[in-house]
Design a protein around this motif. Structure first.
Motif, PDB file in Angstrom:
ATOM      1  N   THR A   1       0.828  -1.209   0.000  1.00 29.57           N
ATOM      2  CA  THR A   1       0.000   0.000   0.000  1.00 29.57           C
ATOM      3  C   THR A   1       0.859   1.254   0.000  1.00 29.57           C
ATOM      4  OG1 THR A   1      -1.752  -1.163   1.223  1.00 29.57           O
ATOM      5  CG2 THR A   1      -1.836   1.248   1.206  1.00 29.57           C
ATOM      6  N   ASP A   2       1.883   1.262   0.860  1.00 26.06           N
ATOM      7  CA  ASP A   2       2.716   2.456   1.010  1.00 26.06           C
ATOM      8  C   ASP A   2       3.965   2.448   0.131  1.00 26.06           C
ATOM      9  OD1 ASP A   2       0.879   3.010   2.975  1.00 26.06           O
ATOM     10  OD2 ASP A   2       2.221   2.562   4.644  1.00 26.06           O
ATOM     11  N   ASN A   3       4.350   1.277  -0.338  1.00 26.53           N
ATOM     12  CA  ASN A   3       5.581   1.149  -1.126  1.00 26.53           C
ATOM     13  C   ASN A   3       6.779   1.711  -0.368  1.00 26.53           C
ATOM     14  OD1 ASN A   3       7.117   0.379  -3.375  1.00 26.53           O
ATOM     15  ND2 ASN A   3       6.901   2.385  -4.339  1.00 26.53           N
ATOM     16  N   SER A   4       6.864   1.382   0.923  1.00 29.68           N
ATOM     17  CA  SER A   4       7.922   1.962   1.759  1.00 29.68           C
ATOM     18  C   SER A   4       8.931   0.939   2.266  1.00 29.68           C
ATOM     19  CB  SER A   4       7.288   2.681   2.954  1.00 29.68           C
ATOM     20  OG  SER A   4       6.523   1.792   3.734  1.00 29.68           O
ATOM     21  N   MET A   5       8.923  -0.278   1.679  1.00 21.52           N
ATOM     22  CA  MET A   5       9.863  -1.312   2.116  1.00 21.52           C
ATOM     23  C   MET A   5      10.834  -1.754   1.038  1.00 21.52           C
ATOM     24  SD  MET A   5       7.727  -3.880   4.622  1.00 21.52           S
ATOM     25  CE  MET A   5       9.252  -4.712   5.115  1.00 21.52           C
ATOM     26  N   GLY A   6      10.744  -1.200  -0.130  1.00 27.69           N
ATOM     27  CA  GLY A   6      11.586  -1.703  -1.206  1.00 27.69           C
ATOM     28  C   GLY A   6      11.091  -3.071  -1.647  1.00 27.69           C
ATOM     29  N   THR A   7      11.932  -3.807  -2.333  1.00 29.71           N
ATOM     30  CA  THR A   7      11.511  -5.096  -2.890  1.00 29.71           C
ATOM     31  C   THR A   7      12.251  -6.291  -2.296  1.00 29.71           C
ATOM     32  OG1 THR A   7      13.105  -4.892  -4.706  1.00 29.71           O
ATOM     33  CG2 THR A   7      10.878  -4.019  -5.082  1.00 29.71           C
ATOM     34  N   SER A   8      13.200  -6.073  -1.413  1.00 28.92           N
ATOM     35  CA  SER A   8      14.014  -7.173  -0.908  1.00 28.92           C
ATOM     36  C   SER A   8      13.267  -7.996   0.133  1.00 28.92           C
ATOM     37  CB  SER A   8      15.312  -6.658  -0.279  1.00 28.92           C
ATOM     38  OG  SER A   8      16.057  -7.737   0.257  1.00 28.92           O
ATOM     39  N   ALA A   9      13.289  -9.325  -0.053  1.00 22.55           N
ATOM     40  CA  ALA A   9      12.767 -10.256   0.940  1.00 22.55           C
ATOM     41  C   ALA A   9      13.844 -11.259   1.316  1.00 22.55           C
ATOM     42  CB  ALA A   9      11.529 -10.978   0.409  1.00 22.55           C
ATOM     43  N   ASN A  10      15.094 -10.842   1.153  1.00 25.46           N
ATOM     44  CA  ASN A  10      16.222 -11.763   1.348  1.00 25.46           C
ATOM     45  C   ASN A  10      17.138 -11.366   2.501  1.00 25.46           C
ATOM     46  OD1 ASN A  10      15.520 -13.341  -0.963  1.00 25.46           O
ATOM     47  ND2 ASN A  10      16.417 -11.749  -2.266  1.00 25.46           N
ATOM     48  N   TYR A  11      16.723 -10.426   3.329  1.00 19.37           N
ATOM     49  CA  TYR A  11      17.587 -10.003   4.419  1.00 19.37           C
ATOM     50  C   TYR A  11      17.660 -11.069   5.512  1.00 19.37           C
ATOM     51  CZ  TYR A  11      17.726  -5.125   2.791  1.00 19.37           C
ATOM     52  OH  TYR A  11      17.940  -3.975   2.076  1.00 19.37           O
ATOM     53  N   ASP A  12      18.854 -11.230   6.068  1.00 23.26           N
ATOM     54  CA  ASP A  12      19.021 -11.949   7.327  1.00 23.26           C
ATOM     55  C   ASP A  12      19.773 -11.011   8.273  1.00 23.26           C
ATOM     56  OD1 ASP A  12      21.683 -12.017   6.507  1.00 23.26           O
ATOM     57  OD2 ASP A  12      21.721 -14.181   6.178  1.00 23.26           O
ATOM     58  N   TRP A  13      20.253 -11.531   9.399  1.00 16.64           N
ATOM     59  CA  TRP A  13      20.870 -10.668  10.401  1.00 16.64           C
ATOM     60  C   TRP A  13      22.049  -9.892   9.849  1.00 16.64           C
ATOM     61  CZ3 TRP A  13      25.605 -10.308  12.940  1.00 16.64           C
ATOM     62  CH2 TRP A  13      25.612  -9.559  14.135  1.00 16.64           C
ATOM     63  N   GLY A  14      22.928 -10.580   9.140  1.00 19.21           N
ATOM     64  CA  GLY A  14      24.128  -9.920   8.647  1.00 19.21           C
ATOM     65  C   GLY A  14      23.852  -8.938   7.521  1.00 19.21           C
ATOM     66  N   THR A  15      23.017  -9.325   6.577  1.00 15.77           N
ATOM     67  CA  THR A  15      22.804  -8.475   5.408  1.00 15.77           C
ATOM     68  C   THR A  15      21.949  -7.244   5.725  1.00 15.77           C
ATOM     69  OG1 THR A  15      20.966  -9.919   4.735  1.00 15.77           O
ATOM     70  CG2 THR A  15      23.134 -10.324   3.740  1.00 15.77           C
ATOM     71  N   ILE A  16      21.031  -7.363   6.673  1.00 12.09           N
ATOM     72  CA  ILE A  16      20.244  -6.177   7.016  1.00 12.09           C
ATOM     73  C   ILE A  16      21.101  -5.173   7.798  1.00 12.09           C
ATOM     74  CG2 ILE A  16      19.245  -6.821   9.275  1.00 12.09           C
ATOM     75  CD1 ILE A  16      16.526  -5.804   8.107  1.00 12.09           C
TER      76      ILE A  16
END
Length: 469
Positions: A262-277
Motif C-alpha cells: 500500500t505504502d511502497n515503503s519497504m523496497g523489494t528485498s525479501a532476502n535479508y538476514d541478520w548480517g545483510t540487514i
C-alpha cells in the motif's frame, strides 16, 4: 519463564554477583574426548600445552577489530603461557549451524543462543562443564533463571552465560529522518508512527523506510518480535502447543503487507538476514528495522557505520501482554573436547566474556584496548549480573565510552521498565523456520493469504514441537 518486568534488579537475569577474577582451574592431560575429570585433576599442569580453537569476530570484520582481538589473545596467552588460542571468524546461523557442528568444522569453544542449548545437551553435542565451573569462585552466584538454559536434566551446566541478555529495539537512521523532514530526536513510539515515518522516508528520499529480516530463521524471529510487541505468543505457556495463528501475528503480517504494497515503503528485498540487514542499514539503504539492541558493535566492526547516522529506540508496545523479545548468548564447548581443552576453555570463557564485568582492572584494560583500536565501548547492554554489579562496571568504563549514547536514549531510558518475554521455549528454531516462508510470501506476493499461510506454518511448528516433547 515469562518475566513480568525488567525492574531495576533486572528480574529476568536476577542477581548475578560474580565475585572477582577466575583463577586457573582445569584438568590434567587427558586425550579421551568427553572424559570426566577426577577430583584431583582440575588444575592444568604448567608443563601441559593446549591449543584451543575459539570463535572470534564476524566474517569481514575490520582490521582494527581484528587487531583488538589479537591484543586480547596476546594478553591471555601471556597470563596462560601453556595455552595457545586460535580464533576463527564466526557468525551463528540456524541454517548452517547443525551441519557445521556435525561436520566438526566449529571451533572447540563456540557460541549458541539460549534457546539452542537444551537440544544440544540432549543430543550430547556439547561438553558437561559442571566440574570445571564448580571450581570457580562465582559458580554459586549465577541466577537459576538464567543458568537453567544451559543445564541438562541432571542439573549439570553444559553451556555458560557469556554475553548480556538482549532486548530487541528499533534501529533508525538519523540522517534519513532529517532528510525526510522528521525529527531524529523524536523517533516513532507507535506502529502507526513507524508506518507514517517509513512512508515519509521512502517518498522523500527514495530509500526504503522500513525493512524486515526474512530468511535463515530470522524472518520467524522478527515476526515473533512483532507478535510479542502486540501481545501475542507463538506457543502456549507450557510450550506444548503452537499458536502461530493468533491475532497479533496476523496484525503484524498485515502491517508488513501494508508497508510493502500500500505504502511502497519497504523496497523489494525479501532476502535479508541478520548480517545483510545490518550491512544495508549501515550503508544508509534502510531507514528502520528491528533487532537486538547490541548490533551497533557489529555494525562498527563489520559494516563501517558512521556513528552520527545511528539511532536506537524502543519498539512500540501495544495491547495487553505486549512485551520485548529477549534472548542471549551462551558459550559451549564441543563434546569432542579433551579434559585439557575443557580446562583451557573455562579460562578463556572467563577472560574473554566474563572477567571485564567482574574485575575493574580487566574492564579498564579491555576498554583501553578497544578504544586504541577504534572499537566501540559502552554499547547498551542488559546485564547478566546484578544491577549493582552492572553499575560498577559502567562506572569503570565511563571514561572510555565512545558510542553515541545520547542517540540511544529512546531505548536506554525505557527498557528497564519494559516487559521482557523469552523466545518460544520448544523447538524454537523450527518455529522460526516455519514462519520464514510466511514473511517472504507477504513481502513478495500482494495477494498472499495470511490466514492460510499461518495455518500451514502452525501445522509445521506443531509437528516440530511434538517431536521435541
Amino acid at each position: 519463564m515469562k518475566s513480568p518486568r525488567i525492574t531495576a534488579a533486572v528480574t529476568l537475569v536476577g542477581a548475578l554477583a560474580l565475585g572477582g577474577a577466575l583463577t586457573g582451574c582445569s584438568s590434567d592431560s587427558n586425550d579421551g574426548s568427553g572424559d570426566q575429570p577426577t577430583a584431583t585433576s582440575i588444575t592444568l599442569g604448567k608443563d601441559t600445552k593446549v591449543t584451543l580453537n575459539v570463535v572470534g569476530l564476524l566474517p569481514g570484520s575490520t582490521k582494527e577489530a581484528q587487531a583488538a582481538l589479537a591484543d586480547e589473545v596476546k594478553e591471555f596467552q601471556a597470563k596462560n603461557p601453556n595455552i595457545t588460542v586460535t580464533t576463527h571468524d564466526y557468525e551463528w546461523k540456524a541454517t548452517t549451524f547443525a551441519a557445521d557442528l556435525a561436520g566438526g568444522t566449529l571451533p572447540t569453544v563456540f557460541e549458541i543462543p539460549f534457546t539452542d542449548a537444551k537440544t544440544l545437551i540432549a543430543n550430547e553435542q556439547i561438553s558437561d562443564m559442571q566440574q570445571y565451573l564448580a571450581a570457580m569462585p562465582y559458580a554459586g552466584d549465577f541466577n537459576k533463571n538464567l543458568l537453567q538454559y544451559g543445564q541438562g536434566s541432571n542439573g549439570d551446566v553444559y553451556a555458560i552465560p557469556a554475553k548480556s541478555v538482549y532486548g530487541v529495539g528499533l534501529h533508525y537512521n538519523r540522517e534519513l529522518f532529517t532528510a525526510a523532514g522528521l525529527d531524529p530526536d523524536k523517533p516513532p513510539t507507535t506502529w502507526d508512527e513507524v508506518r507514517t515515518d517509513a512512508k515519509a522516508i521512502s517518498d522523500k528520499t527514495g530509500t526504503p523506510g522500513f525493512a524486515q529480516m526474512a530468511q535463515s530463521n530470522t524472518g520467524g524471529w522478527q515476526l515473533t518480535v512483532d507478535t510479542y510487541a502486540r501481545g501475542g505468543r507463538m506457543e502456549s505457556a507450557d510450550g506444548k502447543t503452537a499458536t502461530l495463528t493468533n491475532d497479533a501475528t496476523k496484525a503484524s503480517l498485515q502491517f508488513l503487507h501494508d508497508l510493502r504494497w500500500t505504502d511502497n515503503s519497504m523496497g523489494t528485498s525479501a532476502n535479508y538476514d541478520w548480517g545483510t540487514i545490518n550491512q544495508a542499514f549501515a550503508a544508509g539503504k534502510v531507514g528502520m528495522y528491528t533487532s537486538g539492541q547490541d548490533v551497533y558493535t557489529a555494525m562498527v566492526q563489520a559494516n563501517h557505520i558512521d556513528p552520527k547516522t545511528y539511532g536506537l529506540t524502543m519498539i512500540p508496545l501495544e495491547g495487553d501482554g505486549s512485551g520485548v523479545l529477549g534472548g542471549g548468548t551462551m558459550a559451549a564447548v564441543s563434546a569432542k573436547a579433551s579434559n585439557d581443552e575443557k580446562a583451557a576453555a573455562i579460562q578463556w570463557i572467563n577472560f574473554h566474556y566474563l572477567n571485564k564485568y567482574t574485575s575493574e582492572d580487566a574492564a579498564v584494560t579491555n576498554a583501553k584496548t578497544q578504544v586504541a583500536s577504534n572499537q566501540p565501548v559502552g554499547t547498551p547492554e542488559l546485564p547478566i549480573f546484578s544491577q549493582e554489579q552492572y553499575d560498577k562496571y559502567q562506572g569503570w568504563i565511563k571514561p572510555y565510552v565512545n558510542v553515541p549514547l545520547d542517540q540511544m536514549t529512546g531505548f536506554t531510558s525505557k527498557i528497564f521498565d519494559a516487559p521482557l518475554v523469552n523466545e518460544p521455549q520448544t523447538a524454537t528454531q523450527d518455529v522460526y523456520a516455519a514462519l520464514d516462508p510466511v514473511v517472504q510470501a507477504v513481502l513478495t506476493k500482494q495477494d498472499a493469504d495470511i490466514d492460510k499461510l499461518l495455518e500451514d506454518a502452525n501445522t509445521k511448528a506443531q509437528r516440530a514441537i511434538d517431536s521435541a516433547s
